[in-house]
Design a protein around this motif. Structure first.
Motif, short mmCIF file in Angstrom:
data_model
loop_
_atom_site.label_atom_id
_atom_site.label_comp_id
_atom_site.label_asym_id
_atom_site.label_seq_id
_atom_site.Cartn_x
_atom_site.Cartn_y
_atom_site.Cartn_z
N GLU A 1 -1.79 -6.36 3.59
CA GLU A 1 -0.52 -6.18 4.31
C GLU A 1 -0.70 -6.55 5.79
O GLU A 1 0.15 -7.23 6.39
CB GLU A 1 -0.07 -4.72 4.19
CG GLU A 1 1.23 -4.41 4.88
CD GLU A 1 1.55 -2.92 4.78
OE1 GLU A 1 2.53 -2.58 4.09
OE2 GLU A 1 0.84 -2.09 5.39
N THR A 2 -1.82 -6.13 6.38
CA THR A 2 -2.10 -6.44 7.79
C THR A 2 -2.31 -7.94 7.96
O THR A 2 -1.87 -8.53 8.96
CB THR A 2 -3.35 -5.65 8.26
OG1 THR A 2 -3.20 -4.29 7.89
CG2 THR A 2 -3.55 -5.75 9.76
N LYS B 1 -3.91 -2.45 2.11
CA LYS B 1 -3.64 -2.27 3.55
C LYS B 1 -4.17 -3.48 4.34
O LYS B 1 -3.50 -3.98 5.25
CB LYS B 1 -4.34 -0.98 4.01
CG LYS B 1 -3.85 -0.44 5.30
CD LYS B 1 -2.48 0.18 5.18
CE LYS B 1 -1.93 0.47 6.56
NZ LYS B 1 -0.50 0.77 6.55
N LEU C 1 -6.29 2.41 8.69
CA LEU C 1 -6.40 3.15 7.43
C LEU C 1 -6.23 4.64 7.68
O LEU C 1 -6.67 5.14 8.73
CB LEU C 1 -7.78 2.94 6.80
CG LEU C 1 -8.18 1.52 6.41
CD1 LEU C 1 -9.61 1.52 5.88
CD2 LEU C 1 -7.22 0.96 5.36
N PRO D 1 0.82 -1.23 0.00
CA PRO D 1 0.00 0.00 0.00
C PRO D 1 0.85 1.27 0.00
O PRO D 1 0.39 2.31 -0.48
CB PRO D 1 -0.84 -0.12 1.28
CG PRO D 1 -0.22 -1.20 2.09
CD PRO D 1 0.55 -2.07 1.16
N SER D 2 2.10 1.19 0.50
CA SER D 2 2.93 2.41 0.51
C SER D 2 3.21 2.88 -0.93
O SER D 2 3.38 4.07 -1.18
CB SER D 2 4.23 2.18 1.27
OG SER D 2 4.95 1.13 0.67
N TYR E 1 -5.97 0.91 -2.41
CA TYR E 1 -5.17 1.16 -1.19
C TYR E 1 -5.73 0.37 0.00
O TYR E 1 -4.99 -0.30 0.72
CB TYR E 1 -5.17 2.67 -0.88
CG TYR E 1 -4.78 2.98 0.55
CD1 TYR E 1 -3.45 2.94 0.96
CD2 TYR E 1 -5.77 3.28 1.50
CE1 TYR E 1 -3.11 3.20 2.28
CE2 TYR E 1 -5.44 3.54 2.82
CZ TYR E 1 -4.11 3.50 3.21
OH TYR E 1 -3.77 3.74 4.52
#
Ligand SMILES: NC(=O)c1ccc[n+]([C@@H]2O[C@H](COP(=O)([O-])OP(=O)(O)OC[C@H]3O[C@@H](n4cnc5c(N)ncnc54)[C@H](O)[C@@H]3O)[C@@H](O)[C@H]2O)c1
Length: 337
Positions: free
Chosen positions: A311-312, A308, A327, A102-103, A304
């Protein structure tokens, strides 16, 4: 108006998108296809009648004869190519995931916000699949009461050797994450993940189970099993306070023979979601003509959020504990009017 589309990436998905744009998308022309693999690019250009072929993706978005860009190259290339499209003020349809992390999506959100409007759509095509649409309608018509639980099952036949456990979440399960949000209309606030301790056959990717909790307290379960071998199989059931709705496999026939009733599975996602890709690409082109993305389409913000959550979920898989999904605030261009 006719939209001159460039397709970047001529692999499995890019070849399919090029065919759909050339043959099944109203008001679109397949202006060019691009792939660093020249032979692959030429095959797709010839098969689909593309007007031009390129091997350098950086040279696509700036061309005066390209109105919109469809990005179907590997995950790690998406963000830079979408940024390039924004730089040239061209709408893009970017295959999922919008980026592996997401980065990498933050600069895209920031650029769209600076512009004050959206140019990116993300290829979460399940939003256009007639079965999921029917499911969503059942919810909005309150045929099953208030939704409580969504179960999603995502099985692929096999994946390449380099496809690892986290990719099963960031790449494959991104579809399930997006459709859960789309069906329930809320965000996920918590995620846990566990993988089987026994390996799947011929794969280093074991089946993974994700459990998510929504901000409304609903539960989502996702089984992602990318080496299931027997067929491409996507299942879903939404449980409400008074009933449930289930996806059915869109098959055209079953065979009854020798005391058996049987039906075939597709080898991959293309036959199962053919109608969804067609409807998605038609809606994208219609949005380009209208000057604003189709309201059903997933935005960079959706890309995004799914990134996120994924990723989590990868962090939760590694730690063996439940993680909150943190978020940032959505800019106003991503809030429904
Ligand atoms: N929506 C869906 O259902 C779905 C299904 C499968 C794959 N995908 C996504 O589509 C994308 C492509 O997947 P695929 O299965 O077609 O992969 P693939 O490996 O079959 O094809 C990728 C192609 O991109 C080319 N390529 C590599 N680097 C490039 C670059 N910098 N610029 C342009 N082209 C480049 C490769 O040469 C290759 O031809 C991935 O992001 C994947 O996650 C989406």
């Amino acid at each position: 108006m006719t939209v001159r589309v460039a397709v970047i990436g001529c692999g499995v998905m890019g070849a399919d998108h090029a065919r759909v744009i050339a043959n099944e998308t109203p008001n679109a022309v397949l202006q060019l296809v691009c792939d660093p693999d020249k032979a692959r690019m030429q095959d797709v250009a010839d098969a689909c009648g593309a007007l031009h072929g390129l091997t350098d993706a950086a040279a696509v978005a700036g061309r005066a004869d390209v109105d919109a860009v469809l990005i179907a190259s590997p995950d790690a290339t998406h963000a830079d190519l979408a940024l390039d499209a924004i730089h040239h003020r061209k709408p893009s349809l970017v295959e999922k995931p919008l980026a592996p992390s997401p980065s990498d999506i933050l600069p895209l959100l920031s650029k769209e916000n600076d512009l004050g409007h959206r140019l990116i759509s993300v290829g979460f095509m399940r939003r256009y699949d007639p079965s999921y649409r029917a499911m969503r309608l059942a919810v909005s018509e309150e045929r099953i009461g208030a939704p409580l639980v969504f179960h999603s099952v995502h099985r692929n036949v096999a994946v390449p050797e380099w496809f690892d456990g986290p990719m099963a979440i960031t790449n494959s399960a991104s579809h399930d994450l997006d459709i859960a949000r789309f069906l329930l209309g809320v965000e996920m606030v918590q995620v846990s993940a566990i993988a089987t301790r026994t390996q799947a056959q011929h794969s280093t990717c074991p089946p993974v189970m994700l459990t998510l909790v929504s901000e409304a307290g609903q539960i989502v379960t996702i089984e992602v099993h990318v080496a299931a071998q027997y067929g491409y199989d996507v299942r879903g059931e939404l449980v409400g306070t008074t009933g449930t709705v289930e996806l059915t496999e869109p098959r055209h026939m079953v065979t009854n023979s020798a005391l058996n009733r049987s039906g075939a599975y597709a080898p991959d996602w293309r036959p199962r979601f053919a109608e969804a890709y067609r409807l998605q690409n038609a809606a994208w082109v219609a949005g380009v003509i209208a000057g604003q993305p189709d309201p059903v389409a997933a935005s960079a913000w959706d890309g995004y959020v799914c990134g996120k959550i994924a990723e989590t979920a990868v962090a939760a898989l590694r730690s063996g504990t439940c993680h909150p999904v943190a978020l940032m605030d959505a800019a106003s261009i991503y809030k429904a009017k």
